[in-house]
Design a protein around this motif. Structure first.
Motif, PDB file in Angstrom:
ATOM      1  N   ALA A  89       0.816  -1.212   0.000  1.00 31.14           N
ATOM      2  CA  ALA A  89       0.000   0.000   0.000  1.00 31.14           C
ATOM      3  C   ALA A  89       0.853   1.266   0.000  1.00 31.14           C
ATOM      4  O   ALA A  89       1.849   1.365   0.706  1.00 31.14           O
ATOM      5  CB  ALA A  89      -0.923   0.000   1.205  1.00 31.14           C
ATOM      6  N   VAL A  90       0.428   2.221  -0.814  1.00 28.52           N
ATOM      7  CA  VAL A  90       1.109   3.507  -0.944  1.00 28.52           C
ATOM      8  C   VAL A  90       0.437   4.499   0.005  1.00 28.52           C
ATOM      9  O   VAL A  90      -0.793   4.599   0.035  1.00 28.52           O
ATOM     10  CB  VAL A  90       1.032   4.004  -2.413  1.00 28.52           C
ATOM     11  CG1 VAL A  90       1.550   5.418  -2.541  1.00 28.52           C
ATOM     12  CG2 VAL A  90       1.790   3.058  -3.326  1.00 28.52           C
ATOM     13  N   ALA A  91       1.247   5.238   0.776  1.00 23.97           N
ATOM     14  CA  ALA A  91       0.718   6.258   1.691  1.00 23.97           C
ATOM     15  C   ALA A  91       0.785   7.647   1.074  1.00 23.97           C
ATOM     16  O   ALA A  91      -0.060   8.495   1.351  1.00 23.97           O
ATOM     17  CB  ALA A  91       1.491   6.229   3.006  1.00 23.97           C
ATOM     18  N   ALA A  92       1.805   7.891   0.229  1.00 25.40           N
ATOM     19  CA  ALA A  92       1.961   9.188  -0.440  1.00 25.40           C
ATOM     20  C   ALA A  92       2.697   8.960  -1.750  1.00 25.40           C
ATOM     21  O   ALA A  92       3.564   8.085  -1.842  1.00 25.40           O
ATOM     22  CB  ALA A  92       2.732  10.158   0.445  1.00 25.40           C
ATOM     23  N   PHE A  93       2.357   9.760  -2.770  1.00 28.14           N
ATOM     24  CA  PHE A  93       2.956   9.585  -4.093  1.00 28.14           C
ATOM     25  C   PHE A  93       3.142  10.948  -4.752  1.00 28.14           C
ATOM     26  O   PHE A  93       2.220  11.760  -4.781  1.00 28.14           O
ATOM     27  CB  PHE A  93       2.046   8.714  -4.974  1.00 28.14           C
ATOM     28  CG  PHE A  93       2.646   8.345  -6.293  1.00 28.14           C
ATOM     29  CD1 PHE A  93       3.459   7.232  -6.427  1.00 28.14           C
ATOM     30  CD2 PHE A  93       2.395   9.113  -7.424  1.00 28.14           C
ATOM     31  CE1 PHE A  93       4.006   6.889  -7.656  1.00 28.14           C
ATOM     32  CE2 PHE A  93       2.946   8.789  -8.654  1.00 28.14           C
ATOM     33  CZ  PHE A  93       3.748   7.666  -8.771  1.00 28.14           C
ATOM     34  N   ALA A 102      -5.097  12.582  -1.406  1.00 29.15           N
ATOM     35  CA  ALA A 102      -5.448  11.373  -0.656  1.00 29.15           C
ATOM     36  C   ALA A 102      -6.373  10.477  -1.480  1.00 29.15           C
ATOM     37  O   ALA A 102      -6.229   9.248  -1.458  1.00 29.15           O
ATOM     38  CB  ALA A 102      -6.096  11.750   0.672  1.00 29.15           C
ATOM     39  N   ASP A 103      -7.281  11.080  -2.232  1.00 29.13           N
ATOM     40  CA  ASP A 103      -8.196  10.295  -3.070  1.00 29.13           C
ATOM     41  C   ASP A 103      -7.450   9.578  -4.186  1.00 29.13           C
ATOM     42  O   ASP A 103      -7.764   8.428  -4.516  1.00 29.13           O
ATOM     43  CB  ASP A 103      -9.292  11.180  -3.665  1.00 29.13           C
ATOM     44  CG  ASP A 103     -10.301  11.644  -2.626  1.00 29.13           C
ATOM     45  OD1 ASP A 103     -10.378  11.024  -1.538  1.00 29.13           O
ATOM     46  OD2 ASP A 103     -11.015  12.631  -2.902  1.00 29.13           O
ATOM     47  N   GLU A 104      -6.466  10.253  -4.791  1.00 27.28           N
ATOM     48  CA  GLU A 104      -5.684   9.623  -5.867  1.00 27.28           C
ATOM     49  C   GLU A 104      -4.844   8.465  -5.334  1.00 27.28           C
ATOM     50  O   GLU A 104      -4.737   7.419  -5.983  1.00 27.28           O
ATOM     51  CB  GLU A 104      -4.791  10.661  -6.553  1.00 27.28           C
ATOM     52  CG  GLU A 104      -5.563  11.662  -7.387  1.00 27.28           C
ATOM     53  CD  GLU A 104      -4.692  12.794  -7.911  1.00 27.28           C
ATOM     54  OE1 GLU A 104      -4.816  13.108  -9.109  1.00 27.28           O
ATOM     55  OE2 GLU A 104      -3.901  13.363  -7.124  1.00 27.28           O
ATOM     56  N   VAL A 105      -4.272   8.645  -4.152  1.00 25.49           N
ATOM     57  CA  VAL A 105      -3.492   7.561  -3.536  1.00 25.49           C
ATOM     58  C   VAL A 105      -4.421   6.397  -3.206  1.00 25.49           C
ATOM     59  O   VAL A 105      -4.086   5.232  -3.456  1.00 25.49           O
ATOM     60  CB  VAL A 105      -2.734   8.059  -2.284  1.00 25.49           C
ATOM     61  CG1 VAL A 105      -2.120   6.895  -1.524  1.00 25.49           C
ATOM     62  CG2 VAL A 105      -1.653   9.063  -2.679  1.00 25.49           C
ATOM     63  N   ALA A 106      -5.591   6.693  -2.680  1.00 23.79           N
ATOM     64  CA  ALA A 106      -6.570   5.642  -2.377  1.00 23.79           C
ATOM     65  C   ALA A 106      -6.962   4.893  -3.649  1.00 23.79           C
ATOM     66  O   ALA A 106      -7.133   3.669  -3.634  1.00 23.79           O
ATOM     67  CB  ALA A 106      -7.802   6.243  -1.698  1.00 23.79           C
ATOM     68  N   ALA A 107      -7.092   5.617  -4.758  1.00 23.82           N
ATOM     69  CA  ALA A 107      -7.420   4.974  -6.035  1.00 23.82           C
ATOM     70  C   ALA A 107      -6.301   4.036  -6.485  1.00 23.82           C
ATOM     71  O   ALA A 107      -6.571   2.954  -7.015  1.00 23.82           O
ATOM     72  CB  ALA A 107      -7.696   6.020  -7.107  1.00 23.82           C
ATOM     73  N   CYS A 108      -5.045   4.420  -6.274  1.00 28.16           N
ATOM     74  CA  CYS A 108      -3.914   3.532  -6.612  1.00 28.16           C
ATOM     75  C   CYS A 108      -4.024   2.230  -5.828  1.00 28.16           C
ATOM     76  O   CYS A 108      -3.882   1.138  -6.386  1.00 28.16           O
ATOM     77  CB  CYS A 108      -2.574   4.184  -6.249  1.00 28.16           C
ATOM     78  SG  CYS A 108      -2.093   5.556  -7.286  1.00 28.16           S
ATOM     79  N   ASN A 109      -4.263   2.363  -4.536  1.00 27.64           N
ATOM     80  CA  ASN A 109      -4.362   1.184  -3.682  1.00 27.64           C
ATOM     81  C   ASN A 109      -5.595   0.354  -4.025  1.00 27.64           C
ATOM     82  O   ASN A 109      -5.537  -0.869  -4.007  1.00 27.64           O
ATOM     83  CB  ASN A 109      -4.363   1.605  -2.208  1.00 27.64           C
ATOM     84  CG  ASN A 109      -3.012   2.171  -1.787  1.00 27.64           C
ATOM     85  OD1 ASN A 109      -1.961   1.709  -2.214  1.00 27.64           O
ATOM     86  ND2 ASN A 109      -3.050   3.196  -0.962  1.00 27.64           N
ATOM     87  N   ALA A 110      -6.693   1.007  -4.395  1.00 25.59           N
ATOM     88  CA  ALA A 110      -7.923   0.289  -4.767  1.00 25.59           C
ATOM     89  C   ALA A 110      -7.724  -0.471  -6.071  1.00 25.59           C
ATOM     90  O   ALA A 110      -8.157  -1.612  -6.195  1.00 25.59           O
ATOM     91  CB  ALA A 110      -9.094   1.259  -4.892  1.00 25.59           C
TER      92      ALA A 110
END
Length: 119
Positions: A89-93, A102-110
């Protein structure tokens, strides 16, 4: 009428312009390459002990929760998803100057979770 001194001055200016152009052709890419080692900056949710990994044609190197990679010829979101798949899981990118929300990072993890579920 062009005299020899006019011709010499023009030839000198042309030579100087050519030398400057040649210098820029060789120096500018080197400067870009030197700064290119950390185009992508990633913070993982959990530390990893993974070795450098080739993802999307570039090597991603991680130490603990911090990962770095040079610029790849892929969309930043695709790189984010690939890193989440490989390292967790990525916390920051960050891609260059662009910091993912935060939404874009959540999308990466999703997207990574969806890919895992398919396998």
């Amino acid at each position: 009428m062009m005299t020899l001194s006019h011709f010499s001055a023009r030839l000198g200016a042309l030579a100087a312009a050519s030398a400057l152009s040649a210098t820029l052709v060789f120096v500018a890419p080197q400067a870009h390459a030197a700064s290119n080692g950390s185009y992508y900056k990633i913070e993982l949710a959990q530390p990893t002990a993974a070795k450098p990994e080739l993802l999307r044609s570039v090597f991603v190197t991680c130490e603990g929760t911090n990962c770095r990679a040079p610029m790849a010829s892929t969309a930043p979101k695709n790189m984010c998803v690939s890193i989440a798949r490989k390292f967790g899981a990525v916390a920051a990118f960050t891609a260059g100057e662009r910091v993912f929300t935060a939404d874009e990072v959540a999308a990466c993890n999703a997207d990574n979770a969806k890919a895992i579920a398919k396998n």
